[in-house]
Design an enzyme around this catalytic site. Structure first.
Site, mmCIF file in Angstrom:
data_model
loop_
_atom_site.group_PDB
_atom_site.id
_atom_site.type_symbol
_atom_site.label_atom_id
_atom_site.label_comp_id
_atom_site.label_asym_id
_atom_site.label_seq_id
_atom_site.Cartn_x
_atom_site.Cartn_y
_atom_site.Cartn_z
ATOM 1 N N CYS A 62 37.536 -34.757 -0.276
ATOM 2 C CA CYS A 62 38.656 -35.061 0.592
ATOM 3 C C CYS A 62 39.392 -33.780 0.916
ATOM 4 O O CYS A 62 39.157 -32.746 0.298
ATOM 5 C CB CYS A 62 39.638 -36.005 -0.096
ATOM 6 S SG CYS A 62 38.907 -37.589 -0.508
ATOM 7 N N GLY A 71 36.617 -34.804 5.167
ATOM 8 C CA GLY A 71 36.592 -36.263 5.080
ATOM 9 C C GLY A 71 36.876 -36.899 6.418
ATOM 10 O O GLY A 71 37.866 -36.569 7.064
ATOM 11 N N ASN A 125 42.204 -35.058 -4.249
ATOM 12 C CA ASN A 125 40.867 -34.547 -3.941
ATOM 13 C C ASN A 125 40.145 -34.313 -5.263
ATOM 14 O O ASN A 125 40.645 -33.574 -6.100
ATOM 15 C CB ASN A 125 40.977 -33.242 -3.140
ATOM 16 C CG ASN A 125 39.624 -32.554 -2.929
ATOM 17 O OD1 ASN A 125 39.560 -31.349 -2.772
ATOM 18 N ND2 ASN A 125 38.549 -33.305 -2.919
ATOM 19 N N GLY A 126 38.992 -34.939 -5.411
ATOM 20 C CA GLY A 126 38.213 -34.786 -6.645
ATOM 21 C C GLY A 126 37.773 -36.137 -7.147
ATOM 22 O O GLY A 126 38.020 -37.156 -6.498
ATOM 23 N N TYR A 180 28.428 -25.196 1.091
ATOM 24 C CA TYR A 180 28.397 -26.174 2.177
ATOM 25 C C TYR A 180 29.769 -26.673 2.618
ATOM 26 O O TYR A 180 30.035 -26.815 3.808
ATOM 27 C CB TYR A 180 27.547 -27.383 1.766
ATOM 28 C CG TYR A 180 27.752 -28.610 2.636
ATOM 29 C CD1 TYR A 180 27.154 -28.688 3.891
ATOM 30 C CD2 TYR A 180 28.562 -29.663 2.213
ATOM 31 C CE1 TYR A 180 27.360 -29.796 4.702
ATOM 32 C CE2 TYR A 180 28.763 -30.770 3.025
ATOM 33 C CZ TYR A 180 28.164 -30.836 4.262
ATOM 34 O OH TYR A 180 28.370 -31.924 5.057
HETATM 35 P P1 5GP Z 1 19.531 -34.490 3.765
HETATM 36 O O1 5GP Z 1 18.974 -34.998 5.018
HETATM 37 O O2 5GP Z 1 18.599 -33.557 3.018
HETATM 38 O O3 5GP Z 1 20.003 -35.606 2.885
HETATM 39 O O4 5GP Z 1 20.852 -33.669 4.119
HETATM 40 C C1 5GP Z 1 20.873 -32.291 4.228
HETATM 41 C C2 5GP Z 1 21.903 -31.878 5.238
HETATM 42 O O5 5GP Z 1 23.154 -32.494 4.903
HETATM 43 C C3 5GP Z 1 22.164 -30.390 5.294
HETATM 44 O O6 5GP Z 1 22.170 -30.013 6.653
HETATM 45 C C4 5GP Z 1 23.525 -30.187 4.683
HETATM 46 O O7 5GP Z 1 24.273 -29.225 5.423
HETATM 47 C C5 5GP Z 1 24.161 -31.522 4.774
HETATM 48 N N1 5GP Z 1 24.919 -31.890 3.562
HETATM 49 C C6 5GP Z 1 24.878 -31.339 2.331
HETATM 50 N N2 5GP Z 1 25.715 -31.949 1.503
HETATM 51 C C7 5GP Z 1 26.332 -32.909 2.199
HETATM 52 C C8 5GP Z 1 27.341 -33.848 1.882
HETATM 53 O O8 5GP Z 1 27.857 -33.930 0.770
HETATM 54 N N3 5GP Z 1 27.736 -34.664 2.901
HETATM 55 C C9 5GP Z 1 27.202 -34.594 4.136
HETATM 56 N N4 5GP Z 1 27.635 -35.428 5.081
HETATM 57 N N5 5GP Z 1 26.254 -33.713 4.474
HETATM 58 C C10 5GP Z 1 25.812 -32.879 3.515
HETATM 59 MG MG MG Z 2 24.181 -29.076 7.612
#
Ligand code: 5GP
Ligand code: MG
Ligand code: SF4
Length: 467
Positions: free
Chosen positions: A2, A28, A103-104, A243
């Site tokens: 969040c 979020g 957040n957490g 990320y």
């Molecule tokens: P995958 O299709 O392997 O499940 O998702 C990988 C992609 O999701 C990568 O492009 C990465 O940037 C993104 N991603 C990584 N962690 C998260 C997350 O916690 N939430 C979301 N929405 N995307 C994520």
């Molecule tokens: Mg991505």
């Protein structure tokens, strides 16, 4: 995950909070909310499902009067996506109020909730965060910050908190420091936010991080800081740099742009792609890492995948079947860059593998001769219990397949992940003091005894939100 934002002592507090939340939207998108407390000590809340830009009507913002405000953007998940789980929480207690934005993720929320329920507490949401509100309501400390400190003793896991008790803003960060939280100034006002990009948008200057284990209180008597929570090993989340955070932010005191480029450069050193002619990112989260990879390998950096920014979260599922249908709605390759070439596609992480698999088939269809996948983090093999919504181990593709199987499954000519050491050595603050449990499986604390209850929820309704 969040985003949280708070401000004390500004006549347009709620409007500035709304601005701050725009900059924390990436943390979020499920719901957003703002609480404001006026000069008479009256607290009001507006919460809505969806994006900050969709959530608040002008009339509603007008109601949010007063010099104190906190706000929250909530991370989207499959399960308990409901308005009663939107934050900030606002509870009326003994002629006053407690507002809270979190957040957490707490790791012992299930036990704490049971204790409270056995003692007669009634919960109105399924969020772990509500446990803290109940504990504050029951605390007996003499000052607002003493009450929050008392409530947090025995609470385990990850939290950055913005609390308003009467007309005091109390800010707390757990002793392990998993999640980032900064403090800044805007003229005479105090501003708090998950990331510095939210301070930038309101024109505030960054003062410092809220320290792990620190509680800061701000009210008409001034600012008080306490280092009251028992000291613990620092476990900043390495995934914030990989990320989650925005590259124009500093988190944990370090630039995210710098760390992501360092990740990309280190990746190029560890897993070069001999013979490759062009490097591109999976926009937007891996842009900086791909740039670092291209710099280090002396290859041209191209914008070979175009991301559609107008695809809402609830876009209508395309009727096409097949693994790349969803990916196709979001990304389109630029054939002129890719055709006939040996390409390096850089992404920051592979979770379930569906994005990568879909993209590889798009890039091949656009005429790539060879596709070399490079990932600027280590394989994700374990779930996160500290606030990132990684799925159960069974769904984590790197936990299920060998390197060879995964290379084949993704349809790439080669696959290269960054090592855990390489990832940690790219952090601006050096390799120490980071959590890497989802990559290494080494959890820095006890993990929840009932993770499934903590996650998507149970038939009993004990579904906790991911914060
Ligand atoms: P995958 O299709 O392997 O499940 O998702 C990988 C992609 O999701 C990568 O492009 C990465 O940037 C993104 N991603 C990584 N962690 C998260 C997350 O916690 N939430 C979301 N929405 N995307 C994520
Ligand atoms: Mg991505
Ligand atoms: Fe971050 Fe991974 Fe640790 Fe969770 S387990 S806090 S995502 S490093």
């Amino acid at each position: 995950m969040c985003g949280i934002f708070g401000i004390y002592g500004h006549k347009e507090a709620a409007a500035l909070t709304q601005l701050g939340l725009y900059s924390l939207q990436h943390r979020g998108q499920e719901s957003a909310g703002i609480v404001a407390v006026d000069d008479g000590g009256h607290a009001r809340v507006v919460r809505a499902m969806g994006l900050v830009s969709e959530g608040f009507e002008d009339e509603e913002m007008e109601v949010l009067d007063g010099p104190i405000s906190i706000g929250h953007t909530r991370y989207s998940t499959a399960g308990a996506s409901a308005i009663e789980n939107a934050q900030p929480i606002l509870a009326r207690v003994r002629r006053s109020h407690i507002a809270l934005a979190h957040n957490g993720n707490l790791t012992n929320a299930v036990q704490l909730r049971r204790e409270l329920e056995d003692d007669g507490a009634i919960f109105s949401s399924t969020m772990d965060s509500e446990v803290i509100v109940h504990r504050i309501a029951r605390s007996t400390g003499e000052t607002p910050e003493a009450r929050v400190a008392e409530a947090l003793r025995g609470v385990e896991g990850a939290y950055c908190l913005l609390v308003v008790l009467d007309e005091t803003v109390i800010v707390a960060r757990d002793p392990h420091g998993w999640r980032p939280l900064v403090m800044g100034r805007l003229a005479d006002s105090y501003v708090f936010a998950s990331e510095t990009c939210a301070l930038d948008i309101v024109g505030a200057t960054v003062e410092r991080e809220v320290q792990p284990g620190e509680i800061v209180a701000v009210d008409r008597h001034g600012v008080r800081t306490l280092q009251v929570l028992p000291p613990a090993p620092i476990n900043r989340c390495v995934f914030e740099h990989v990320y989650f955070a925005r590259p124009d932010s500093k988190v944990f005191g370090g630039s995210v742009d710098r760390s992501r480029r360092a990740l990309g450069r280190q990746l190029a050193r560890e897993c070069p792609a001999p013979g490759a002619e062009v490097v591109f990112a999976v926009p937007d989260s891996s842009n900086s890492a791909a740039l670092g990879f291209a710099e280090e390998s002396n290859l041209p950096y191209e914008l070979a995948l175009i991301r559609n920014h107008y695809v809402g979260r609830t876009f209508i599922q395309p009727t096409q079947s097949g693994r790349d249908a969803k990916v196709k709605v979001k990304y389109n390759p630029v054939r002129e860059i890719i055709e006939g070439k040996s390409v390096v596609m850089v992404d920051d992480s592979i979770v379930r593998g569906t994005t990568t698999r879909g993209l590889v088939s798009l890039v091949r269809a656009a005429g790539a001769r060879e596709v070399h996948m490079r990932v600027s983090s280590a394989p994700i093999i374990s779930p996160c219990y500290y606030g990132i919504d990684t799925p159960r181990r069974e769904e984590l593709i790197a936990a299920r397949m060998t390197h060879e199987e995964l290379t084949k499954h993704l349809g790439v000519d080669s696959l290269g992940y960054l090592s855990i050491d390489g990832m940690l050595s790219s952090m601006p603050e050096g390799p120490q003091g980071y959590c890497h449990a989802c990559f290494s499986g080494r959890y820095p604390t006890a993990t929840p005894s009932e993770p499934e209850l903590l996650r998507a929820g149970s038939a009993a309704g004990l579904a906790f939100s991911r914060a």
